[in-house]
Design a protein around this motif. Structure first.
Motif, PDB file in Angstrom:
ATOM      1  N   UNK A 258      62.426   8.496   3.772  1.00 47.33           N
ATOM      2  CA  UNK A 258      63.462   9.074   4.620  1.00 47.33           C
ATOM      3  C   UNK A 258      63.075   9.015   6.101  1.00 47.33           C
ATOM      4  N   UNK A 259      61.795   9.229   6.399  1.00 53.41           N
ATOM      5  CA  UNK A 259      61.333   9.098   7.785  1.00 53.41           C
ATOM      6  C   UNK A 259      61.519   7.654   8.277  1.00 53.41           C
ATOM      7  N   UNK A 260      61.091   6.702   7.452  1.00 54.72           N
ATOM      8  CA  UNK A 260      61.235   5.289   7.828  1.00 54.72           C
ATOM      9  C   UNK A 260      62.691   4.904   7.992  1.00 54.72           C
ATOM     10  N   UNK A 261      63.545   5.387   7.078  1.00 56.01           N
ATOM     11  CA  UNK A 261      64.976   5.085   7.157  1.00 56.01           C
ATOM     12  C   UNK A 261      65.582   5.671   8.434  1.00 56.01           C
ATOM     13  N   UNK A 262      65.189   6.905   8.767  1.00 53.01           N
ATOM     14  CA  UNK A 262      65.716   7.533   9.981  1.00 53.01           C
ATOM     15  C   UNK A 262      65.306   6.762  11.233  1.00 53.01           C
ATOM     16  N   UNK A 263      64.067   6.292  11.249  1.00 48.26           N
ATOM     17  CA  UNK A 263      63.580   5.558  12.421  1.00 48.26           C
ATOM     18  C   UNK A 263      64.338   4.249  12.617  1.00 48.26           C
ATOM     19  N   UNK A 264      64.494   3.454  11.552  1.00 47.01           N
ATOM     20  CA  UNK A 264      65.174   2.168  11.705  1.00 47.01           C
ATOM     21  C   UNK A 264      66.661   2.354  11.979  1.00 47.01           C
ATOM     22  N   UNK A 265      67.264   3.406  11.429  1.00 51.51           N
ATOM     23  CA  UNK A 265      68.671   3.696  11.751  1.00 51.51           C
ATOM     24  C   UNK A 265      68.801   4.037  13.235  1.00 51.51           C
ATOM     25  N   UNK A 266      67.827   4.758  13.779  1.00 55.59           N
ATOM     26  CA  UNK A 266      67.865   5.149  15.183  1.00 55.59           C
ATOM     27  C   UNK A 266      67.749   3.938  16.113  1.00 55.59           C
ATOM     28  N   UNK A 272      68.164   1.145   5.335  1.00 51.30           N
ATOM     29  CA  UNK A 272      67.544   0.535   4.156  1.00 51.30           C
ATOM     30  C   UNK A 272      66.287  -0.248   4.510  1.00 51.30           C
ATOM     31  N   UNK A 273      66.256  -0.839   5.716  1.00 49.44           N
ATOM     32  CA  UNK A 273      65.090  -1.639   6.093  1.00 49.44           C
ATOM     33  C   UNK A 273      63.868  -0.743   6.241  1.00 49.44           C
ATOM     34  N   UNK A 274      64.071   0.460   6.785  1.00 46.83           N
ATOM     35  CA  UNK A 274      62.951   1.385   6.933  1.00 46.83           C
ATOM     36  C   UNK A 274      62.381   1.814   5.611  1.00 46.83           C
ATOM     37  N   UNK A 275      63.246   2.195   4.656  1.00 42.64           N
ATOM     38  CA  UNK A 275      62.746   2.624   3.353  1.00 42.64           C
ATOM     39  C   UNK A 275      62.167   1.456   2.564  1.00 42.64           C
ATOM     40  N   UNK A 276      62.729   0.269   2.739  1.00 42.81           N
ATOM     41  CA  UNK A 276      62.211  -0.912   2.051  1.00 42.81           C
ATOM     42  C   UNK A 276      60.769  -1.191   2.459  1.00 42.81           C
ATOM     43  N   UNK A 277      60.489  -1.143   3.753  1.00 41.09           N
ATOM     44  CA  UNK A 277      59.119  -1.411   4.219  1.00 41.09           C
ATOM     45  C   UNK A 277      58.163  -0.296   3.828  1.00 41.09           C
ATOM     46  N   UNK A 278      58.647   0.940   3.756  1.00 39.17           N
ATOM     47  CA  UNK A 278      57.802   2.027   3.245  1.00 39.17           C
ATOM     48  C   UNK A 278      57.422   1.727   1.802  1.00 39.17           C
ATOM     49  N   UNK A 279      58.394   1.264   1.017  1.00 40.85           N
ATOM     50  CA  UNK A 279      58.104   0.897  -0.367  1.00 40.85           C
ATOM     51  C   UNK A 279      57.092  -0.225  -0.466  1.00 40.85           C
TER      52      UNK A 279
END
Length: 565
Positions: A258-266, A272-279
């Motif tokens: 969720x942190x990664x998703x929030x950052x890339x959305x910002x 999705x790209x943020x959560x994908x890379x976290x994964x």
């Protein structure tokens, strides 16, 4: 200031809608699995039944009451769908082990490279040469539409590919690892390109320029795949030691996603790209146990994924927006580009003819990733409903067809495991306590029988084990290697009462180990033996029968009982 809440009737509708959506999606998802199809096919069908296509046609007032297009309930359902897609991409990223791509060798990189470039080129050419036929609207930006269509033609569905290979008992084989490695490369490139496309539209985040968005994206990706991977590798042992299993790791994974998703959305790239890379960063750590990975997968796949995929059917009427010519054109363009690219890549990598086509068909499965891509493009205004329906149909057809076609291509099974068993290659009581020790014992027996060098066998099998663990579940492992010095397969069997950890998908210790030494010039031998052994142990009672065997004769008898079922 009063906190805004859902009114009692709105809350009632929301709970009814979610309960109905999840319940019908899970029922149809399980029914799809019964027919050896991905669960998302049933989940999509649930949305079609509950959406404007069926429910909305028969009872439009009721359908509009349960699943409104506007108002607080529509916002809530959209928010839950967004959360579901973020968590689903976390799971997809966890399937990406970049080290496998490098360790697997040139064949995987060649398949991944041509399997991405050629279909991408097909999509670009189609978008520029026949934009109207492919559904481009007059007000659509030609460059953005062309890049989207190229990405849609190039992307594969790693989760669907992995599940198909598992169903065919090919996931832990050399063929399976080539396909998975190529799909990893393919997905990483595809999602990066698509995220940049969304950034080019300037409709997301803090309104940064394209250049600033690109720099921020590269910094995030580079940081997550280097420092981020290192930090997660350090944190996981602490969580496993001092937090409740599996809640500690699961909570950490969701938080970081969720942190990664929030950052890339910002910064202007889709969440999705943020959560994908976290994964990707999380899944690459050897400290993440296979059992934990599967529990996170099941948590998302059985609760959140059905909401997202079923909600797709709520967005569009699949009957009124079904265009036969567009569906056939998209399906033909997608299959031609992906099959040509992957097959040529496999041929370039030196794979056998049957394996080339098996790789091509496996890579052609689009599944969930294509549907997610189309959904985001529809929301962003890149495409309209006609093309969206065509993409969904293409994803369903390619996913449903991949398993049966691969099975047909690899149907010749002349190498049956029972034909290569021998009393001299049967070790009733292994002393090993670790994977390496077990492989060493089995390699010594193989060398004594075949005249090969035990150290070479051990080194080759251990090198293959480090690419991906060979535990297949049900208490069985299949360490293997291909050797240029053997003309006929050598199969060594070892039993361990205590069990050895081979990092099996079900998290269980392995009690039966088959070391397979097969000819380097015929990769299909190893595939057939692996599939045959997996078939012998599909019966849940097979392991119990085998472990009761005290002699080689009793062991073979126990296997034949399982083979006859």
């Amino acid at each position: 200031m009063d906190l805004q809440r859902l009114a009692a009737d709105e809350l009632t509708i929301m709970l009814l809608a979610l309960g109905l959506l999840i319940g019908v999606a899970r029922i149809l998802g399980e029914l799809a699995r019964r027919f050896h199809q991905p669960a998302i096919l049933g989940e999509l069908l649930a949305g079609v039944l509950l959406g404007p296509t069926v429910f909305g046609t028969l009872l439009p007032d009721w359908q509009g009451w349960l699943f409104p297009w506007t108002g607080p309930n529509a916002v809530v359902l959209d928010a839950i769908g967004s959360l579901a897609i973020v968590l689903f991409l976390l799971v997809a990223g966890m399937e990406v082990d970049l080290s496998i791509v490098w360790r697997q060798g040139r064949a995987a990189l060649k398949v991944g490279l041509l399997g991405t470039i050629i279909p991408f080129a097909f999509g670009l050419a189609g978008a520029w040469l026949a934009p109207v036929a492919l559904g481009r609207q007059a007000d659509a930006d030609p460059t953005i539409f062309a890049l989207f269509l190229a990405t849609a033609m190039a992307i594969s569905a790693l989760p669907v590919i992995a599940k198909t290979l598992m169903d065919l008992d090919l996931y832990r084989t050399d063929l399976g690892m080539v396909v998975v490695s190529a799909a990893i490369f393919n997905d990483l490139i595809g999602w990066t390109v698509f995220s940049l496309i969304l950034g080019m539209m300037g409709t997301r985040g803090a309104g940064l320029s394209i250049g600033a968005t690109l720099v921020c994206t590269l910094c995030y990706a580079g940081g997550m795949l280097t420092v981020g991977r290192w930090l997660m590798h350090r944190v996981l042992p602490f969580l496993q030691a001092y937090t409740h299993f599996p809640g500690g790791v699961l909570g950490f994974a969701a938080t970081m996603a969720l942190f990664g998703a929030a950052l890339t959305e910002f910064i202007g790239i889709h969440a999705i790209f943020g959560s994908f890379l976290v994964g990707v960063a999380l899944g690459s750590s050897p400290h993440l146990q296979e059992r934990t990975r599967m529990m996170i997968d099941e948590f998302v796949s059985f609760i959140f994924a059905p909401v997202f995929f079923a909600s797709i059917g709520l967005r569009v009427n699949f009957v009124t927006h079904f265009d036969t010519s567009l569906v056939l054109l998209v399906l033909g363009l997608a299959c031609a580009g992906k099959l040509l690219g992957a097959v040529l890549g496999a041929r370039w990598g030196g794979m056998a003819l049957r394996d080339q086509w098996a790789v091509g068909i496996a890579m052609n499965a689009r599944g969930a990733m294509e549907i997610i891509l189309g959904t985001l493009a529809l929301e962003a205004g890149i495409i309209r409903q006609r093309l969206f329906v065509a993409l969904v149909v293409m994803a369903i057809v390619t996913s449903a067809a991949s398993g049966p076609l691969i099975r047909r291509i690899l149907r010749r099974q002349v190498h049956r495991p029972l034909a290569f068993l021998s009393p001299k290659l049967f070790l009733r009581n292994l002393a090993a306590e670790s994977r390496r020790e077990a492989i060493r014992e089995l390699a010594a027996a193989a060398a004594a029988q075949s005249g090969l060098d035990a150290d070479q066998i051990e080194a080759g099998a251990w090198a293959r084990e480090q690419i991906a663990a060979t535990g297949i579940g049900h208490g069985v492992a299949l360490p293997h290697l291909r050797s240029p010095d053997v003309r006929e397969p050598v199969v060594v069997v070892g039993l361990s009462e205590a069990g050895v950890d081979f990092d099996a998908p079900d998290g269980q210790l392995v009690h039966v180990m088959f070391l397979l030494v097969t000819p380097a010039g015929d990769p299909t031998v190893q595939l057939e033996l692996s599939a045959g052994i997996s078939h012998l142990f599909r019966d849940p009672h097979s392991l119990e029968r085998v472990l009761r065997a005290e002699t080689y004769t009793e062991f073979v008898a126990a296997l034949k009982v399982g083979d006859s079922k």
